[in-house]
Design a protein around this motif. Sequence first.
Motif, PDB file in Angstrom:
ATOM      1  N   MET A   1       1.089  -1.128  -0.370  1.00 22.94           N
ATOM      2  CA  MET A   1       0.315   0.483   0.111  1.00 22.94           C
ATOM      3  C   MET A   1       0.909   0.924   0.015  1.00 22.94           C
ATOM      4  O   MET A   1       0.090   2.164  -1.162  1.00 22.94           O
ATOM      5  CB  MET A   1      -0.851   0.437   0.999  1.00 22.94           C
ATOM      6  CG  MET A   1      -2.218   0.362   1.263  1.00 22.94           C
ATOM      7  SD  MET A   1      -3.438   0.085   0.246  1.00 22.94           S
ATOM      8  CE  MET A   1      -4.387   1.101  -0.598  1.00 22.94           C
ATOM      9  N   LYS A   3       3.607   1.727  -1.568  1.00 19.15           N
ATOM     10  CA  LYS A   3       4.027   2.006  -2.663  1.00 19.15           C
ATOM     11  C   LYS A   3       3.172   3.257  -4.132  1.00 19.15           C
ATOM     12  O   LYS A   3       3.185   3.748  -4.450  1.00 19.15           O
ATOM     13  CB  LYS A   3       4.285   0.562  -3.865  1.00 19.15           C
ATOM     14  CG  LYS A   3       6.213   0.408  -3.119  1.00 19.15           C
ATOM     15  CD  LYS A   3       6.754  -0.593  -4.738  1.00 19.15           C
ATOM     16  CE  LYS A   3       8.314  -0.273  -4.282  1.00 19.15           C
ATOM     17  NZ  LYS A   3       8.178  -1.497  -5.326  1.00 19.15           N
ATOM     18  N   VAL A   4       1.937   2.043  -3.356  1.00 21.28           N
ATOM     19  CA  VAL A   4       0.787   2.501  -4.159  1.00 21.28           C
ATOM     20  C   VAL A   4       0.379   4.454  -4.102  1.00 21.28           C
ATOM     21  O   VAL A   4       0.259   4.985  -4.630  1.00 21.28           O
ATOM     22  CB  VAL A   4      -0.786   1.761  -3.903  1.00 21.28           C
ATOM     23  CG1 VAL A   4      -2.358   2.628  -4.943  1.00 21.28           C
ATOM     24  CG2 VAL A   4      -0.310   0.221  -4.671  1.00 21.28           C
ATOM     25  N   GLU A   7       2.665   6.258  -5.814  1.00 26.84           N
ATOM     26  CA  GLU A   7       2.338   7.043  -7.007  1.00 26.84           C
ATOM     27  C   GLU A   7       1.285   7.795  -7.094  1.00 26.84           C
ATOM     28  O   GLU A   7       1.315   8.951  -7.365  1.00 26.84           O
ATOM     29  CB  GLU A   7       2.170   5.665  -7.344  1.00 26.84           C
ATOM     30  CG  GLU A   7       3.166   5.078  -8.495  1.00 26.84           C
ATOM     31  CD  GLU A   7       3.727   5.440  -9.158  1.00 26.84           C
ATOM     32  OE1 GLU A   7       3.970   5.825  -9.913  1.00 26.84           O
ATOM     33  OE2 GLU A   7       4.921   5.704  -8.856  1.00 26.84           O
ATOM     34  N   LYS A   8       0.510   7.735  -5.880  1.00 21.62           N
ATOM     35  CA  LYS A   8      -0.196   9.071  -5.787  1.00 21.62           C
ATOM     36  C   LYS A   8       0.094   9.989  -5.825  1.00 21.62           C
ATOM     37  O   LYS A   8      -0.584  10.887  -5.941  1.00 21.62           O
ATOM     38  CB  LYS A   8      -1.790   8.043  -4.666  1.00 21.62           C
ATOM     39  CG  LYS A   8      -2.659   7.113  -4.991  1.00 21.62           C
ATOM     40  CD  LYS A   8      -3.785   7.253  -4.656  1.00 21.62           C
ATOM     41  CE  LYS A   8      -4.693   6.040  -5.284  1.00 21.62           C
ATOM     42  NZ  LYS A   8      -5.297   4.992  -4.558  1.00 21.62           N
ATOM     43  N   ASP A 224      -4.002   0.788 -25.208  1.00 27.89           N
ATOM     44  CA  ASP A 224      -2.122   0.477 -25.002  1.00 27.89           C
ATOM     45  C   ASP A 224      -2.499  -1.141 -25.643  1.00 27.89           C
ATOM     46  O   ASP A 224      -1.983  -1.817 -26.334  1.00 27.89           O
ATOM     47  CB  ASP A 224      -2.105  -0.457 -23.857  1.00 27.89           C
ATOM     48  CG  ASP A 224      -1.646   0.995 -23.621  1.00 27.89           C
ATOM     49  OD1 ASP A 224      -1.234   1.596 -24.194  1.00 27.89           O
ATOM     50  OD2 ASP A 224      -0.803   0.954 -22.302  1.00 27.89           O
ATOM     51  N   LYS A 352      16.118   5.800  -7.508  1.00 27.91           N
ATOM     52  CA  LYS A 352      15.376   5.025  -7.719  1.00 27.91           C
ATOM     53  C   LYS A 352      15.693   3.193  -9.136  1.00 27.91           C
ATOM     54  O   LYS A 352      15.254   3.190  -9.870  1.00 27.91           O
ATOM     55  CB  LYS A 352      13.786   5.121  -8.448  1.00 27.91           C
ATOM     56  CG  LYS A 352      13.329   5.494  -7.572  1.00 27.91           C
ATOM     57  CD  LYS A 352      11.572   4.402  -8.108  1.00 27.91           C
ATOM     58  CE  LYS A 352      10.747   4.710  -6.815  1.00 27.91           C
ATOM     59  NZ  LYS A 352       8.948   4.557  -7.126  1.00 27.91           N
ATOM     60  N   GLY A 354      17.819   0.724 -10.779  1.00 31.76           N
ATOM     61  CA  GLY A 354      17.089  -0.575 -11.207  1.00 31.76           C
ATOM     62  C   GLY A 354      15.195  -0.301 -12.358  1.00 31.76           C
ATOM     63  O   GLY A 354      14.925  -1.839 -11.908  1.00 31.76           O
ATOM     64  N   LYS A 355      15.026   0.719 -11.592  1.00 34.29           N
ATOM     65  CA  LYS A 355      13.754   0.844 -12.383  1.00 34.29           C
ATOM     66  C   LYS A 355      13.546   0.305 -13.911  1.00 34.29           C
ATOM     67  O   LYS A 355      12.382  -0.332 -13.742  1.00 34.29           O
ATOM     68  CB  LYS A 355      13.417   2.061 -11.672  1.00 34.29           C
ATOM     69  CG  LYS A 355      11.921   2.086 -12.229  1.00 34.29           C
ATOM     70  CD  LYS A 355      10.647   3.215 -11.139  1.00 34.29           C
ATOM     71  CE  LYS A 355       9.617   3.120 -11.666  1.00 34.29           C
ATOM     72  NZ  LYS A 355       8.683   4.143 -11.111  1.00 34.29           N
ATOM     73  N   GLU A 356      14.807   0.548 -14.080  1.00 36.18           N
ATOM     74  CA  GLU A 356      14.225   0.551 -15.807  1.00 36.18           C
ATOM     75  C   GLU A 356      14.974  -1.095 -15.896  1.00 36.18           C
ATOM     76  O   GLU A 356      16.562  -1.090 -15.161  1.00 36.18           O
ATOM     77  CB  GLU A 356      15.139   1.148 -17.304  1.00 36.18           C
ATOM     78  CG  GLU A 356      14.195   2.662 -17.276  1.00 36.18           C
ATOM     79  CD  GLU A 356      12.877   2.933 -17.713  1.00 36.18           C
ATOM     80  OE1 GLU A 356      13.065   2.357 -18.961  1.00 36.18           O
ATOM     81  OE2 GLU A 356      12.206   3.386 -16.934  1.00 36.18           O
ATOM     82  N   MET A 357      14.517  -2.057 -16.554  1.00 31.61           N
ATOM     83  CA  MET A 357      14.796  -3.492 -16.930  1.00 31.61           C
ATOM     84  C   MET A 357      15.629  -3.517 -18.138  1.00 31.61           C
ATOM     85  O   MET A 357      14.458  -3.322 -18.867  1.00 31.61           O
ATOM     86  CB  MET A 357      13.967  -4.034 -15.812  1.00 31.61           C
ATOM     87  CG  MET A 357      13.210  -4.482 -14.675  1.00 31.61           C
ATOM     88  SD  MET A 357      14.096  -5.980 -14.397  1.00 31.61           S
ATOM     89  CE  MET A 357      13.050  -5.337 -12.590  1.00 31.61           C
TER      90      MET A 357
ATOM     91  N   LEU B 134      -4.196  -5.286  -5.018  1.00 31.21           N
ATOM     92  CA  LEU B 134      -2.395  -5.052  -4.265  1.00 31.21           C
ATOM     93  C   LEU B 134      -2.646  -6.885  -3.652  1.00 31.21           C
ATOM     94  O   LEU B 134      -1.909  -8.112  -4.035  1.00 31.21           O
ATOM     95  CB  LEU B 134      -2.591  -4.790  -3.345  1.00 31.21           C
ATOM     96  CG  LEU B 134      -1.117  -3.034  -3.354  1.00 31.21           C
ATOM     97  CD1 LEU B 134      -1.193  -2.223  -2.344  1.00 31.21           C
ATOM     98  CD2 LEU B 134       0.079  -3.336  -4.112  1.00 31.21           C
ATOM     99  N   CYS B 146       4.527  -2.995  -7.757  1.00 30.72           N
ATOM    100  CA  CYS B 146       3.310  -2.847  -8.585  1.00 30.72           C
ATOM    101  C   CYS B 146       3.204  -0.910  -9.136  1.00 30.72           C
ATOM    102  O   CYS B 146       2.527   0.063 -10.285  1.00 30.72           O
ATOM    103  CB  CYS B 146       1.978  -1.969  -7.445  1.00 30.72           C
ATOM    104  SG  CYS B 146       2.774  -1.281  -5.592  1.00 30.72           S
ATOM    105  N   TYR B 148       6.163  -0.500 -10.864  1.00 29.63           N
ATOM    106  CA  TYR B 148       6.632  -0.653 -12.766  1.00 29.63           C
ATOM    107  C   TYR B 148       5.481   0.353 -14.060  1.00 29.63           C
ATOM    108  O   TYR B 148       4.498  -0.801 -13.791  1.00 29.63           O
ATOM    109  CB  TYR B 148       7.322  -1.892 -12.639  1.00 29.63           C
ATOM    110  CG  TYR B 148       8.322  -2.442 -11.874  1.00 29.63           C
ATOM    111  CD1 TYR B 148       8.206  -1.750 -10.834  1.00 29.63           C
ATOM    112  CD2 TYR B 148      10.206  -2.465 -12.696  1.00 29.63           C
ATOM    113  CE1 TYR B 148       9.660  -1.949 -10.156  1.00 29.63           C
ATOM    114  CE2 TYR B 148      10.206  -3.062 -12.304  1.00 29.63           C
ATOM    115  CZ  TYR B 148      11.046  -2.029 -10.787  1.00 29.63           C
ATOM    116  OH  TYR B 148      12.109  -2.805 -10.164  1.00 29.63           O
ATOM    117  N   ASN B 152       8.044  -3.257 -18.696  1.00 28.49           N
ATOM    118  CA  ASN B 152       9.518  -3.008 -17.912  1.00 28.49           C
ATOM    119  C   ASN B 152       9.419  -4.538 -17.090  1.00 28.49           C
ATOM    120  O   ASN B 152      10.617  -4.861 -16.802  1.00 28.49           O
ATOM    121  CB  ASN B 152       9.846  -2.451 -17.392  1.00 28.49           C
ATOM    122  CG  ASN B 152       9.928  -0.832 -18.225  1.00 28.49           C
ATOM    123  OD1 ASN B 152      10.035  -0.892 -19.259  1.00 28.49           O
ATOM    124  ND2 ASN B 152       9.802   0.810 -17.015  1.00 28.49           N
TER     125      ASN B 152
END
Lengths: 358, 253
Positions: A1, A3-4, A7-8, A224, A352, A354-357, B134, B146, B148, B152
Amino acid sequence: MDKVNVEKQKIFRSNLITFGMVIAAYIVVEVMMKTGNITSLLKGLLVPLCIYSILAVSLNLVVGISGELSLGHAGFMCIGAFTSATWSMLMKSSSMPEGIRFFFAILIGAVSAAFFGFLIGIPVLRLKGDYLAIVTLAFGEIIKNLVNALYFGVDAKGPHFSLEDSMHLNMDGGTIIIKGAQGITGAPKNSNFTIGVILLLIALFIVLNLINSRTGRAIMAIRDNRIAAESVGLNITKYKLLAFTISAAIAGVGGVLYAHNLSSLQALPKNFGYNQSIMILVFVVMGGIGNIRGSVIAAVVLTLLPELLRGLSDYRMLIYAVVLIFMMLFTSAPAFMQYRERIMTALHGKNKGGKEMD
Amino acid sequence: MAALLKVDSLGISFGGLKAVDKFNVEIEKNELYGLIGPNGAGKTTVFNLLTGVYKPTNGQITLDGDNITGLDCEAINKKGIARTFQNIRLFSQLSVLDNVKVGLHNNHAYSTLDGIFRTPKFRKVEKQMDERALELLKVFELEGYCDYKASNLPYGQQRKLEIARALATEPKLLLLDEPAAGMNPNETEELMNTIRLVRDKFDMTILLIEHDMKLVSGICDRLTVLNFGQVLKQGLTQDVLHDPEVIKAYLGD
């Protein structure tokens, strides 16, 4: 939660920056106006800046978020302009207060542009890619040419239309409002910078909140991967049409501002033709497709630039072209995007990596 | 007990070519059912018929007592069939979380206006969606990813995300189209455990297409073998895999 929520907050902060940017620009300009530090050239550009920003935001909803290349946006602007100007002309002599009249003009412009957006969207959104671009371009031209040929007047018996000339209206006294190629003359000049900025903020509010909601997610999911979107039970037609209609409505509001900023309104190629549509698309592409804040910045920079460079006469378009190339690189080249990402993470003080893999 | 999915002499022709003909299958609730067959046998076509991508030329599909023959993709998903794709189809520009939240779209609703004006309903439903998404991601050990962008993610995780998104639509039947394609033995092993987990945890009925015989023999209860668009053999996994006719279809004479 956690991380969510992070992001928000990121999205919230980003939206706040967008609104803050517009408000800050407004305050700066207002201060400049109060202190008399503003050239008349710039003063005349203030409302067009709002108009083009609104149009860029609205087109980005279709091109960037919904992923459909539409080249007919000036057509919706045209509808908004003419319907609202007609309303204002009709109500000019009534006792309705100016503010309320203009408020209704904005509503009428938005609703009628939305109505046409919906009608045109039904057949057009069945197409994809280049075909959609060509057909929307055609619809834009049709709207402009129809309005250019339209005569409209009102007398005691009600409204009269004609596509021939003013004689065919068969008017019994009354007033002719739209005079074909001469358009509408004498619409009240209700647009000003403050109203323009308020409308821009409303457009941003609607578009940004739409994107970050259930509806926006559905629209982007369809962009998409259409087949996957169908497989999770999304109604493709509904959401495509919704995005197109909202976008048309906002473009219509741009048209309302445009119509009430000039004393004479004509449906000319330079106002509402495909050149205008392409110009709006240029703002969207230069600002970064799908990047709402970017479209506002691009619209402002690219509207101001040719005017500010007027002193350089022959070199003007050269510099304009160079700026276009640099903006395109800045917003769309992968190397620049990574560079920007690095700067952003450095600013936020969070690693951040390593976020792009790969 | 009545079967969850009952397919009765399903067929489709493209021009004169009968891609699938007289296909029958009955899948019980909570069963793990495998659909196998040589390349070009029509397995994915069966999936496309079941999910409404193609309209069958004849036959009938019944899901949980409902006749769903000839409905379109959207309607069939709402009736309770979700699927994954042979070539992964994620919403590549959206975040991992948002991919699952799109799956939750129809079961967690608020209007567009609620979204624009950020009403209390918007906040409440969004919160529910976040929590539910989640939860689902946790099952697939994806919750750490979550934020990403879906494109990717590593390949194996993308497959899992697709399953999570399909489950988010709360289906009665889950169709997996070659879930182990392009995976190494370790990843396949992990996937088998995941599929079992999905069946047990969500009480799910699963129909899968697969070429990896280790996976098929490891987890499927029953199998149907398809060859040239027709059912070659049907029955318990071990019986079918040792059937001489099936071996012949795969290896030739």
